[in-house]
Design an enzyme around this catalytic site. Structure first.
Site, PDB file in Angstrom:
ATOM      1  CE1 TYR A 159      34.077  58.249  25.153  1.00 19.94           C
ATOM      2  CE2 TYR A 159      32.062  58.873  24.014  1.00 19.94           C
ATOM      3  CZ  TYR A 159      33.166  58.050  24.137  1.00 19.94           C
ATOM      4  OH  TYR A 159      33.341  57.008  23.248  1.00 19.94           O
ATOM      5  CB  VAL A 160      32.349  65.648  24.121  1.00 17.15           C
ATOM      6  CG1 VAL A 160      32.730  66.764  23.167  1.00 17.15           C
ATOM      7  CG2 VAL A 160      31.249  64.783  23.511  1.00 17.15           C
TER       8      VAL A 160
HETATM    9  N1  NAP Z   1      31.531  50.756  22.000  1.00 15.07           N
HETATM   10  C1  NAP Z   1      31.039  51.775  21.290  1.00 15.07           C
HETATM   11  O1  NAP Z   1      29.882  51.786  20.859  1.00 15.07           O
HETATM   12  C2  NAP Z   1      31.935  52.952  20.994  1.00 15.07           C
HETATM   13  C3  NAP Z   1      31.417  54.011  20.246  1.00 15.07           C
HETATM   14  C4  NAP Z   1      32.242  55.086  19.929  1.00 15.07           C
HETATM   15  C5  NAP Z   1      33.560  55.098  20.346  1.00 15.07           C
HETATM   16  N2  NAP Z   1      34.028  54.059  21.095  1.00 15.07           N
HETATM   17  C6  NAP Z   1      35.433  54.117  21.525  1.00 15.07           C
HETATM   18  O2  NAP Z   1      36.028  52.862  21.269  1.00 15.07           O
HETATM   19  C7  NAP Z   1      37.013  52.577  22.263  1.00 15.07           C
HETATM   20  C8  NAP Z   1      36.713  51.220  22.901  1.00 15.07           C
HETATM   21  O3  NAP Z   1      35.430  51.269  23.487  1.00 15.07           O
HETATM   22  P1  NAP Z   1      34.767  49.969  24.138  1.00 15.07           P
HETATM   23  O4  NAP Z   1      33.306  50.177  24.111  1.00 15.07           O
HETATM   24  O5  NAP Z   1      35.352  48.768  23.520  1.00 15.07           O
HETATM   25  O6  NAP Z   1      35.250  50.114  25.644  1.00 15.07           O
HETATM   26  P2  NAP Z   1      35.260  49.011  26.837  1.00 15.07           P
HETATM   27  O7  NAP Z   1      34.659  47.738  26.401  1.00 15.07           O
HETATM   28  O8  NAP Z   1      34.694  49.726  28.027  1.00 15.07           O
HETATM   29  O9  NAP Z   1      36.814  48.781  27.074  1.00 15.07           O
HETATM   30  C9  NAP Z   1      37.608  49.798  27.644  1.00 15.07           C
HETATM   31  C10 NAP Z   1      39.029  49.301  27.717  1.00 15.07           C
HETATM   32  O10 NAP Z   1      39.852  50.309  28.317  1.00 15.07           O
HETATM   33  C11 NAP Z   1      40.572  49.774  29.410  1.00 15.07           C
HETATM   34  N3  NAP Z   1      40.732  50.798  30.459  1.00 15.07           N
HETATM   35  C12 NAP Z   1      39.770  51.356  31.221  1.00 15.07           C
HETATM   36  N4  NAP Z   1      40.303  52.276  32.060  1.00 15.07           N
HETATM   37  C13 NAP Z   1      41.639  52.283  31.816  1.00 15.07           C
HETATM   38  C14 NAP Z   1      42.760  52.980  32.373  1.00 15.07           C
HETATM   39  N5  NAP Z   1      42.633  53.894  33.354  1.00 15.07           N
HETATM   40  N6  NAP Z   1      44.001  52.733  31.893  1.00 15.07           N
HETATM   41  C15 NAP Z   1      44.158  51.822  30.916  1.00 15.07           C
HETATM   42  N7  NAP Z   1      43.145  51.114  30.355  1.00 15.07           N
HETATM   43  C16 NAP Z   1      41.907  51.357  30.794  1.00 15.07           C
HETATM   44  C17 NAP Z   1      39.731  48.580  29.887  1.00 15.07           C
HETATM   45  O11 NAP Z   1      40.592  47.626  30.529  1.00 15.07           O
HETATM   46  P3  NAP Z   1      40.046  46.465  31.552  1.00 15.07           P
HETATM   47  O12 NAP Z   1      38.700  46.036  31.049  1.00 15.07           O
HETATM   48  O13 NAP Z   1      41.096  45.415  31.450  1.00 15.07           O
HETATM   49  O14 NAP Z   1      39.992  47.110  32.904  1.00 15.07           O
HETATM   50  C18 NAP Z   1      39.177  48.045  28.574  1.00 15.07           C
HETATM   51  O15 NAP Z   1      40.114  47.196  27.948  1.00 15.07           O
HETATM   52  C19 NAP Z   1      36.982  53.736  23.241  1.00 15.07           C
HETATM   53  O16 NAP Z   1      37.999  54.659  22.919  1.00 15.07           O
HETATM   54  C20 NAP Z   1      35.604  54.348  23.020  1.00 15.07           C
HETATM   55  O17 NAP Z   1      35.563  55.716  23.333  1.00 15.07           O
HETATM   56  C21 NAP Z   1      33.251  52.991  21.427  1.00 15.07           C
END
Ligand code: NAP
Length: 254
Positions: A159-160
């Site tokens: 991830y990092v």
């Molecule tokens: N949540 C946290 O606490 C947190 C903390 C730090 C950083 N972040 C960052 O914030 C962002 C969003 O995180 P989240 O927690 O909201 O993630 P999430 O709920 O897991 O959502 C991930 C999204 O990415 C899409 N996706 C997955 N694989 C893909 C691929 N191969 N091609 C295109 N789209 C793809 C998924 O689409 P489908 O569901 O439609 O398949 C989903 O819409 C990320 O960049 C993450 O690193 C999150």
């Protein structure tokens, strides 16, 4: 009164079917933008979000793409342009699912999929959507990074690696396209409370919360507000930044 005004702008949010993407897309629409909602596999959540955004009297469309595949991103571009026009704002938010393992056990496929959705997503989204921003002499590239990129804790390696890789590209990009009136910024959330936590009652995480200067996890809307600010003219002179939105849990040095 100062206010965020994105009216007349078109935004594309990748991973808008996910936890943070959904709220980011909604807040951009509340700011006045029309929004293209990208999903990968979860069409239903994307469709539901499109309905909610249309209720705000904004235009919305739903598009899918594998963001690590150039042809797939190009065909998404055609759909977005047909439905809404060329995006002024792109939010590179999507990320592939991650399994937390030590380097000694992490599968090579995990490094590859993080490389695809972090590094290649940012390259392909740039190559596909920035030329139209250059023609308009205005644009916003906003990417979602993470506090993990500065923590480097055990089990975070793939991830990092992906997030640090995209950081390099975006900093170079900020220098390259700044002269065209386009800003390039990253928002780095901490471990954020989203709808899933609210449903499961898992908002409080005492072991994590106790080390955060503000003594709590952030809310999804707080991440979305930072994105909306960077998308707006209020942030017209900010580019190349990595903005932690994590209650002070990490503090980049100067
Ligand atoms: N949540 C946290 O606490 C947190 C903390 C730090 C950083 N972040 C960052 O914030 C962002 C969003 O995180 P989240 O927690 O909201 O993630 P999430 O709920 O897991 O959502 C991930 C999204 O990415 C899409 N996706 C997955 N694989 C893909 C691929 N191969 N091609 C295109 N789209 C793809 C998924 O689409 P489908 O569901 O439609 O398949 C989903 O819409 C990320 O960049 C993450 O690193 C999150």
């Amino acid at each position: 009164m100062i206010k965020i005004d994105l009216s007349g702008k078109i935004a594309l949010v990748t991973g808008a079917s996910g936890e943070l993407g959904r709220v980011i897309a909604t807040v951009l629409a509340q700011g006045g933008a029309d929004v293209a909602i990208h999903y990968f596999r979860n069409r239903e959540r994307a469709d539901r979000l499109a309905l909610e955004i249309k209720k705000l009297d904004r235009r919305a469309c739903v598009v899918s793409a594998d963001l690590g595949e150039a042809a797939s991103v190009r065909s998404m571009q055609k759909e977005v342009e047909k439905e809404l026009g060329a995006p002024d704002i792109i939010v590179n938010n999507a990320v592939s699912q991650y399994v937390w393992k030590p380097v000694l056990e992490q599968a090579i496929e995990d490094y590859e999929s993080q490389f695809q959705t972090c590094v290649l997503q940012n390259v392909l989204m740039t190559q596909t959507f920035v030329p139209a921003m250059i023609r308009k002499k205005w644009g916003r590239v906003i990417a979602i990074n993470t506090e993990c990129a500065m923590q480097n804790f055990p089990t975070q390696s793939a991830y990092v690696a992906g997030k640090r890789g995209m950081d390099g590209i975006l900093r170079v990009l900020a220098r390259e396209i700044g002269p065209h009136g386009i800003t390039v910024n990253q928002v780095a959330p901490g471990w954020t409370i989203s709808e899933r936590d609210r449903l499961n009652g898992t908002e409080q995480q005492p072991d994590y919360d106790k080390n955060v200067p503000l003594r709590r996890r952030g809310e999804d809307i707080e991440i979305a507000h930072a994105v909306a600010f960077l998308a707006s003219d209020l942030a017209s002179f900010i580019t190349g930044t990595y903005l932690p939105v994590c209650g002070g849990n990490i503090m980049p040095t100067i």
